[in-house]
Design a protein around this motif. Structure first.
Motif, PDB file in Angstrom:
ATOM      1  N   ARG A   1     -25.558 -19.827 -20.173  1.00 28.61           N
ATOM      2  CA  ARG A   1     -26.205 -18.565 -19.824  1.00 28.61           C
ATOM      3  C   ARG A   1     -25.853 -18.111 -18.413  1.00 28.61           C
ATOM      4  NH1 ARG A   1     -31.923 -20.423 -22.417  1.00 28.61           N
ATOM      5  NH2 ARG A   1     -31.237 -22.317 -21.349  1.00 28.61           N
TER       6      ARG A   1
ATOM      7  N   TYR B   1     -24.652 -26.717 -22.445  1.00 27.81           N
ATOM      8  CA  TYR B   1     -23.898 -26.831 -21.197  1.00 27.81           C
ATOM      9  C   TYR B   1     -22.412 -26.943 -21.510  1.00 27.81           C
ATOM     10  CZ  TYR B   1     -28.513 -27.966 -19.344  1.00 27.81           C
ATOM     11  OH  TYR B   1     -29.848 -27.924 -19.002  1.00 27.81           O
TER      12      TYR B   1
ATOM     13  N   ALA C   1     -30.986 -25.903 -23.739  1.00 29.09           N
ATOM     14  CA  ALA C   1     -29.795 -25.232 -23.214  1.00 29.09           C
ATOM     15  C   ALA C   1     -28.548 -25.845 -23.836  1.00 29.09           C
ATOM     16  CB  ALA C   1     -29.743 -25.332 -21.696  1.00 29.09           C
TER      17      ALA C   1
ATOM     18  N   ASP D   1     -24.941 -24.416 -17.549  1.00 28.23           N
ATOM     19  CA  ASP D   1     -25.634 -23.725 -18.643  1.00 28.23           C
ATOM     20  C   ASP D   1     -24.813 -22.494 -19.021  1.00 28.23           C
ATOM     21  OD1 ASP D   1     -27.348 -22.178 -20.253  1.00 28.23           O
ATOM     22  OD2 ASP D   1     -29.133 -22.885 -19.201  1.00 28.23           O
TER      23      ASP D   1
END
Length: 588
Positions: free
Chosen positions: A401, A394, A392, A399
Motif C-alpha cells: 500500500r 509485503y 498486509a 507494505d
C-alpha cells in the motif's frame, strides 16, 4: 438557473469565446429591428402617396445590407456558442473515462456497463445542448425581448405595449407548473434509457449463451418489455414537453387580439397609423420566438440538469483503493510476504482468514483448492484491486500500500481466468502494453506460450482481426494470446490465474517448461485445477474456505496424504484411463 451555475466553471474557462458569441447574438437582435421599422415607414409613405423612387431604393439596400450583416453575425454566434459547447462534451467524456479507469471492481458491481455507457453518451449530449442551444436561447430570448419591448414602448406606443404584454405573467405561471412535471418525466426517461442500454449490452455480450439454450424468443420478449417501458416514459416526457409551445401560442394569440382591438381604436382616433400598427404587430411577432425559446430552454435545462446530476454522481465516486499519501519513489521485486488476518468483500462473510506465507524472489508459488476457496482473491489483493481490512502484503519488505498503484502493477503481468481480448489484430492485442514492440518480439512471446503455430496457420497471421472479446478464437487460443500479452512485457511477477484450463496437458507442460527457462530469477504465481501444472513449484498452498489447509512442495504434500495427494492421484488415474482409451481407439 441551477444548471448554469453548475456549469459556471466551463463558462469561465471559455469566457472569451462565449463573449464573442454573445456579442454577435446581441447585434443580431439589434439589426433584426431594422426590417420591421423600414417596412412600416414604407407602408405609411405608400398610403400617403409620398414615396420617392430614390428613398425606395435606399430602403431596399438597407434591408439587403441588414440581411447580409445578420448572416455573418449568425455564423459567428453559432461558431462561438454552439461550437464551444462541444468542448464541454469532450471534457466531460474524458473526465468520465478517466474516472472509470481509476475505479476499483466494487464500482463496476454498483454501476452496470449499460448505465455507464448511457452516462457517457446520452447524458453528456443533454448537458452539451444546454451549454450550446441553451445559452443561445437564454441570451437571444432575453436580448430580443428586452430590445423589442423597449422599442415598442418608446418608439411606437407605450399604452399599446402595456396592453399587449398583459397575458404574459399568466404564461410564466403556466410554464412553471408544467416545468415541475417535466423534470420528473425527464428523469424517469433518462433512467429508462440506461436500463435499455444495459439490456442491449448484456444481450449482445451473451448472445452465444442465449442461442445455445434456445432462449431467443424469451430474450426478445424481455427486451420488448424493456423497450415498451422506455417508450412509455419517453412519450410521457414528450407530452409534457409538447405543452409548452401551444401554451405560448395561446397567450400570444391573446396579445394579438388585444393589439388589434386597441390598435384599431387608436387608429380611428388618429393616435396611430396603419404602418405603425403593422410595425407593432411585426415586433409582437418577434416576441413569439423569445417566449418559445424560454420554453425550449426550460425543457432542455430540465433534461440537462438531470443528466448533469447523474454525471456528478459518477464523478463523486471514490475508489476503495487509495494511493499512499507519501508513496515510495519506486517499486521493485523481492521477497513476497502475506500476513492477512482477515479480508471480506463489502463487510460480508470472511473470504480470507489467517493467511501467512512467504515466497522468495524468483520462486514459483502454486495455489490450489476447490472453487470458492479464495485462490483468486489472494491474487487480486496483490494487484490491489481491493485492500485488506486486517493485515498486509509485503513486497521487498514494504507494505504494497506504500507503493504507487502504477509502479506496483508495472511489476506484475496478470492473466485472469476470463481473458479480455480486444476487437483488434493479434499483433495489437499482444503488444497492447507497448505498441512499439516489434513483430519478432511478438512472435517470440507467442512461441513461449504455444500459440506461435496457430498464428502462422491463420491466413493473415499477426494481422488477423480476432473480433470482439476474441470471438473468432478457441478458448485455448484466447488463453495463450492473453498469456503472450502478459509475458511480452517481461514482468518481474507473473500471475496465471487458472490460465491454462482450456489447453491440453501436453501443451500445458510445454508452456510451463518454457516459462521455467525464460523466467529464471523472476517470481511466478500459478493457480490451477490440474495439479500436474504445479509439480515444480517451490511452494504449494491448498486453500479451503479462505484458509490454508495444506502447504509444502509437491513431494511434501504427497507425503502428507491429504486433499492434495488424493486429488493428484485421482487426476493421474483419470489421465491414464483417458490415454488408454485413446490408444484403443487408435488401434481400432
Amino acid at each position: 438557473m441551477k444548471l448554469m451555475k453548475k456549469l459556471s466553471w466551463f463558462f469561465k474557462l471559455e469566457k472569451r469565446r462565449y463573449i464573442i458569441g454573445i456579442l454577435a447574438l446581441s447585434l443580431v437582435s439589434l439589426v433584426n429591428l431594422i426590417p420591421p421599422r423600414v417596412i412600416g415607414q414604407v407602408i405609411d409613405e405608400i398610403a400617403g402617396r409620398s414615396l420617392p423612387q430614390q428613398e425606395l431604393v435606399y430602403n431596399l439596400l438597407l434591408l439587403t445590407a441588414s440581411a447580409f450583416v445578420m448572416y455573418g453575425l449568425r455564423y459567428l454566434w453559432r461558431l462561438y456558442i454552439l461550437g464551444t459547447a462541444n468542448h464541454l462534451g469532450r471534457i466531460l467524456r474524458f473526465r468520465l473515462f478517466e474516472q472509470f479507469t481509476l475505479m476499483s471492481p466494487s464500482f463496476y458491481q454498483k454501476f452496470r456497463t449499460g448505465d455507464l455507457m448511457a452516462h457517457a453518451t446520452n447524458d453528456i449530449n443533454a448537458v452539451v445542448s444546454v451549454a450550446g442551444g441553451g445559452v443561445m436561447s437564454a441570451v437571444d430570448a432575453s436580448i430580443t425581448a428586452l430590445v423589442t419591448l423597449i422599442t415598442m414602448f418608446f418608439l411606437l406606443d407605450w399604452r399599446l405595449t402595456v396592453i399587449a404584454i398583459l397575458p404574459l405573467p399568466f404564461l410564466s405561471w403556466g410554464t412553471g407548473l408544467i416545468g415541475r412535471r417535466n423534470h420528473e418525466s425527464f428523469k424517469a426517461a433518462q433512467e429508462a434509457f440506461s436500463d435499455l442500454n444495459n439490456t442491449v449490452q448484456e444481450s449482445v455480450a451473451g448472445i452465444k449463451v442465449t442461442k445455445s439454450f434456445g432462449y431467443q424468443a424469451a430474450e426478445s420478449r424481455s427486451f420488448a418489455a424493456t423497450n415498451q417501458e422506455v417508450y412509455r416514459k419517453n412519450v410521457l416526457a414528450a407530452k409534457y414537453n409538447s405543452l409548452f409551445d401551444p401554451l405560448v401560442l395561446v397567450f400570444i394569440g391573446l396579445s394579438y387580439t388585444l393589439t388589434l382591438l386597441f390598435g384599431g381604436i387608436f387608429i380611428t382616433q388618429g393616435q396611430f397609423t396603419v404602418g405603425e400598427l403593422v410595425t407593432f404587430i411585426t415586433y409582437l411577432d418577434m416576441l413569439v420566438w423569445p417566449l418559445q425559446a424560454m420554453g425550449y430552454l426550460f425543457n432542455i435545462s430540465q433534461r440537462g440538469l438531470v443528466s448533469y446530476e447523474r454525471i456528478e454522481l459518477l464523478l463523486a465516486q471514490e475508489s476503495d483503493v487509495k494511493e499512499a499519501a507519501q508513496p515510495l519513489p519506486a517499486a521493485k521485486n523481492g521477497r513476497l510476504d502475506y500476513a492477512i488476518q482477515r479480508f471480506s468483500y463489502d463487510a460480508g462473510q470472511e473470504t480470507l482468514h489467517d493467511i501467512h506465507f512467504s515466497l522468495e524472489k524468483g520462486q514459483t508459488l502454486g495455489i490450489v483448492g476447490q472453487t470458492g476457496s479464495g485462490k483468486t482473491t489472494l491474487l487480486r489483493l496483490l494487484l490491489r484491486e481491493r485492500d485488506i481490512q486486517e493485515g498486509a502484503i509485503y513486497l521487498d519488505g514494504q507494505d504494497i500500500r506504500r507503493y504507487r498503484l502504477a509502479d506496483l502493477r508495472r511489476l506484475i503481468g496478470y492473466v485472469p481466468q476470463e481473458q479480455i481480448l480486444f476487437a483488434l489484430s493479434i499483433r495489437d492485442n499482444i503488444r497492447f502494453a507497448n505498441p512499439e514492440l516489434t513483430d519478432r518480439q511478438i512472435m517470440e512471446a507467442a512461441r513461449l506460450c504455444g500459440v506461435y503455430e496457430d498464428i502462422k496457420a491463420m491466413p493473415e497471421g499477426l494481422d488477423t482481426v480476432i473480433g470482439e472479446r476474441g470471438l473468432s478464437l478457441s478458448g485455448g487460443q484466447k488463453q495463450r494470446l492473453a498469456m503472450s500479452r502478459a509475458l511480452i512485457t517481461k514482468p518481474e511477477i507473473l500471475i496465471l490465474d487458472d490460465s491454462l484450463s482450456a489447453v491440453d496437458a501436453k501443451t500445458e507442460h510445454e508452456i510451463l517448461e518454457n516459462l521455467k527457462t525464460e523466467r529464471d530469477g523472476k517470481t511466478t504465481i500459478i493457480t490451477a485445477h490440474r495439479l500436474s501444472a504445479l509439480v515444480h513449484a517451490d511452494l504449494i498452498l491448498v486453500m479451503e474456505d479462505g484458509r490454508i489447509k495444506e502447504r509444502g512442495t509437491h513431494q511434501a504434500l504427497l507425503a502428507q496424504g491429504g486433499w492434495y495427494a488424493a486429488t493428484y492421484q485421482n487426476q493421474q488415474l483419470a489421465e491414464s484411463l483417458e490415454e488408454g482409451t485413446h490408444e484403443k481407439t487408435s488401434d481400432l
